[in-house]
Write an enzyme that holds these catalytic residues in place. Structure first.
Site, PDB file in Angstrom:
ATOM      1  N   GLU A 422     -67.844 -25.647 -75.049  1.00 51.82           N
ATOM      2  CA  GLU A 422     -66.843 -25.347 -76.081  1.00 51.82           C
ATOM      3  C   GLU A 422     -67.468 -25.156 -77.459  1.00 51.82           C
ATOM      4  O   GLU A 422     -67.013 -24.316 -78.238  1.00 51.82           O
ATOM      5  CB  GLU A 422     -65.789 -26.454 -76.142  1.00 51.82           C
ATOM      6  N   GLN A 444     -60.108 -23.231 -72.905  1.00 48.41           N
ATOM      7  CA  GLN A 444     -59.205 -23.191 -71.753  1.00 48.41           C
ATOM      8  C   GLN A 444     -57.903 -23.963 -71.964  1.00 48.41           C
ATOM      9  O   GLN A 444     -56.840 -23.519 -71.536  1.00 48.41           O
ATOM     10  CB  GLN A 444     -59.944 -23.707 -70.520  1.00 48.41           C
ATOM     11  N   ILE A 449     -60.519 -28.570 -77.058  1.00 49.02           N
ATOM     12  CA  ILE A 449     -61.085 -27.935 -78.252  1.00 49.02           C
ATOM     13  C   ILE A 449     -61.994 -28.856 -79.045  1.00 49.02           C
ATOM     14  O   ILE A 449     -62.821 -28.409 -79.856  1.00 49.02           O
ATOM     15  CB  ILE A 449     -59.967 -27.393 -79.173  1.00 49.02           C
ATOM     16  N   HIS A 491     -53.935 -31.671 -70.396  1.00 47.53           N
ATOM     17  CA  HIS A 491     -53.561 -30.261 -70.301  1.00 47.53           C
ATOM     18  C   HIS A 491     -52.243 -29.964 -71.006  1.00 47.53           C
ATOM     19  O   HIS A 491     -51.641 -28.920 -70.784  1.00 47.53           O
ATOM     20  CB  HIS A 491     -53.439 -29.838 -68.828  1.00 47.53           C
TER      21      HIS A 491
END
Length: 701
Positions: A422, A444, A449, A491
């Site tokens: 990342e 993703q 992040i 998520h």
């Protein structure tokens, strides 16, 4: 090509005597220039130590060799001790000193950033983009530059015969940084044209090499298959010059990475703020003094026939020159405080809505497909554009199918998968932008992040401001965000408030397909870093109540300027005139919670969809609040200390005289994560019922 072969072939072919006496004398002059600069700074500590600085004492030989190896079409990422590289490429002492003293005409930053932190875009010089001084972080933007050159070369987009090389200079201690490993991994994976110069003086600040590492950078790089390696004596100019000539030749011809490990003494202070006598023993200082590059080069010059008088003349000339340059810098103007706000962002050309939002015969499209079509249009029309991230390439085309078919259409050079890196995904865009590539990248999930935040904050967000507008970073970072029913704690998160504390980036958050397409293009063509937050729960309108996220698809020319809010639902004029209305200021999923809640309050709700969170359409917010005199700020994030609370406070301060009730806020419960169980998720998040209850309280106030 083995390391030993590089070393032996270059030594045999060229030999020490292949370096001209003119080059040796020039290096000797520059060494004494650097020496006298360091002496001058120490002798004038009251002035020169006002701002923290570091010098190149002990590292002059390897740095001068590096600077002399760079050509005008090359790119460089020096580190904070590399003043001798800057002298070697032709920067003058007074220019560096103006940065030391934070003067108006500091050519790099106009007095905004530290000594030895160049931002150079000048005809006849290598290009040096802005970079931070966070140790090791320059490896990713530098590798991004090499990656961008690699891409543009392979696409036939670079004119001329010159083969550019990137120089990335590092201290050995910085190689323990995880971000350096990400850079090395990508350099060998894609065989990028970069020289990693590692200057090893066996010190961090007060920690020695033995305390900090189990191996040096040369040994560490052996683990990266495809990384060529070389050792040189960084205190010896001849060894350094021959080694770097060989290294640069290798990269220019082979278009592959090489690491050069240079052993150097540390003869100066770590910085002016951490002086050597505070932590180094007399024995250590004496040992390092034995490897001073200046006596070594003087001895070589004498061996090559230079006369004592010539050398003394060079030394005297350098001393007088530095003193004159110091006086010149000392008398230079300070910056005008009125310019402090200049260059936060580079100006964008996208200021008006263009194209057709609902063309004749258009069909409805879901948000994820609108995003796909927008990127497809960009890649088709702009050859400098490329798209990369985890799983966006190959046959999958993204875990949400947001890049489906793009790799097949445009090839693996333009649309490709990355490892789990990342930091590289984010930070490489700074380097890409500097060489003329136009990256679109994807993290993703918003929850992932955080490893990229270091690069986003230190490299991307500050570049335009600290380089005085020379290096804005054109970077579009796509981030799927938000909860969508059972996504769980890793998520489902929302991160906009964290992003909005970072100055120098733009944050966009579309709520429907038409806006997704128009804002995606505006974000791509904006010359600044833009984070595009894309709600996963709206991608396919599968979440109940989100059918309006599907819209008729705009045409291929459609574009929506950043910083323009949209009234997603109007209130009835009669309700407004009777004081029976309010505004809901929101974005993303909040638009649909508000729409569903509005069924309880026929004609009473205006819904203002912000669309862009920075820049914020403050005029639209104020106008909406003053139209209704009551306001709810609605977010999906946990409410405490959020963007929504901040916005509500700002509204209260500005619109106090217009308000008929306190500005209300509603968001998720103040918990550290979203639970996996869907009932627990629902209990945490806002919904139409919770919004309705809050609105009832507000309207009845």
């Amino acid at each position: 090509m083995a390391t030993a072969t590089i070393k032996s072939s270059r030594t045999t072919k060229n030999g020490k005597n292949s370096i001209s006496i003119t080059t040796l004398k020039q290096a000797y002059k520059l060494m004494h220039t650097a020496l006298n600069m360091a002496v001058t700074y120490d002798e004038n500590r009251a002035i020169c130590s006002k701002y923290v600085h570091s010098t190149s004492r002990g590292h002059e030989a390897i740095q001068l060799a590096a600077g002399m190896s760079l050509q005008a079409h090359d790119f460089a990422a020096p580190y904070y001790r590399d003043e001798s590289i800057l002298l070697a490429i032709g920067m003058q002492p007074h220019e560096l000193m103006m940065q030391l003293m934070a003067k108006k005409d500091d050519p790099f930053s106009g007095g905004r950033t530290y000594y030895g932190h160049p931002s150079l875009r000048k005809e006849g010089f290598p290009t040096i983009p802005h970079q931070s001084s966070a140790t090791g972080m320059q490896a990713i933007p530098a590798t991004g530059m090499a990656h961008g050159i690699h891409y543009l070369e392979n696409q036939g987009l670079l004119k001329g015969k010159n083969k550019s090389v990137v120089l990335c200079s590092l201290g050995d201690g910085s190689v323990t940084e995880g971000e350096v490993s990400e850079a090395f991994q990508m350099a060998v994976l894609h065989q990028l044209p970069i020289v990693y110069l590692v200057q090893d003086n066996d010190w961090g600040i007060s920690a020695t090499g033995k305390e900090m590492r189990a191996m040096d950078a040369y040994e560490f790089a052996a683990g990266f298959k495809g990384m060529e390696r070389m050792r040189v004596d960084g205190s010896d100019f001849v060894s350094s010059y021959e080694g770097l000539t060989s290294a640069f030749d290798f990269v220019r011809k082979k278009r592959a990475p090489i690491l050069v490990h240079a052993s150097c003494p540390l003869l100066g202070h770590h910085t002016s703020g951490v002086r050597k006598e505070w932590y180094r023993s007399d024995f250590d200082l004496e040992e390092h003094q034995k490897s001073d590059p200046i006596p070594k080069l003087r001895k070589e010059l004498k061996k090559r026939g230079a006369k004592e008088a010539q050398l003394i003349s060079i030394e005297d000339e350098a001393r007088a020159f530095v003193q004159a340059e110091y006086e010149r810098a000392l008398n230079a103007e300070d910056p005008d405080p009125a310019t402090v706000m200049d260059h936060e962002f580079a100006p964008t050309l996208i200021t008006e809505e263009k194209g057709i939002r609902r063309p004749r015969g258009a069909e409805k499209v879901v948000m994820v497909d609108a995003a796909l079509h927008a990127v497809d249009d960009i890649l088709r029309n702009d050859n400098e554009a490329l798209f990369y991230g985890q799983d966006v390439g190959g046959t999958l085309g993204g875990v949400f199918r947001e890049a489906a078919t793009l790799a097949q259409k445009y090839g693996d050079e333009r649309v490709f998968n990355t490892p789990i890196v990342e930091a590289y995904i984010v930070g490489s865009t700074a380097g890409m932008s500097a060489v003329g590539a136009k990256p679109i990248v994807e993290i993703q999930f918003a929850d992932y992040i955080w490893p990229g935040l270091n690069q986003l904050v230190e490299e991307l967000s500050k570049s335009c401001y600290l380089s005085m507008g020379k290096f804005p970073i054109q970077s579009l970072i796509r981030v799927p965000i938000g909860a969508y029913g059972g996504g769980g704690p890793y998520h489902s998160g929302s991160v906009e408030s964290t992003l909005l504390t970072i100055r120098g980036i733009k944050v966009v958050y579309p709520s429907n397909a038409a806006d997704m397409k128009g804002l995606m293009k505006a974000a791509f063509y904006d010359p600044n870093p833009v984070v595009m937050l894309e709600h996963k729960g709206l991608y396919w309108s599968k979440v109940p109540g989100t059918d309006d996220a599907k819209t008729f698809e705009p045409d291929s020319e459609y574009i929506v300027p950043l910083g323009k809010a949209n009234v997603a639902q109007e209130a009835d004029e009669e309700k407004i005139e009777n004081g029976e209305s309010c505004t809901v200021i929101t974005y993303g999923m909040g638009v649909y919670w508000a729409k569903a809640a509005s069924k309880r309050f026929a004609g009473q709700l205006e819904i203002l969809d912000l669309r862009t969170l920075n820049p914020l359409d403050w005029d639209a917010v104020v106008a909406s609040v003053r139209r209704h005199n009551k306001a709810l700020v609605l977010t999906e994030e946990p409410l405490m200390n959020s963007f929504a609370e901040s916005l509500a406070g700002r509204i209260s301060a500005t619109c106090f005289q217009d308000l008929d009730a306190p500005v209300m806020t509603l968001g998720a419960e103040n918990l550290p994560a979203i639970a996996l169980n869907v009932d627990l998720e629902k209990a945490m998040l806002p919904n139409a019922e919770k919004v309705g209850d809050t609105l009832e309280e507000l309207l009845n106030y």
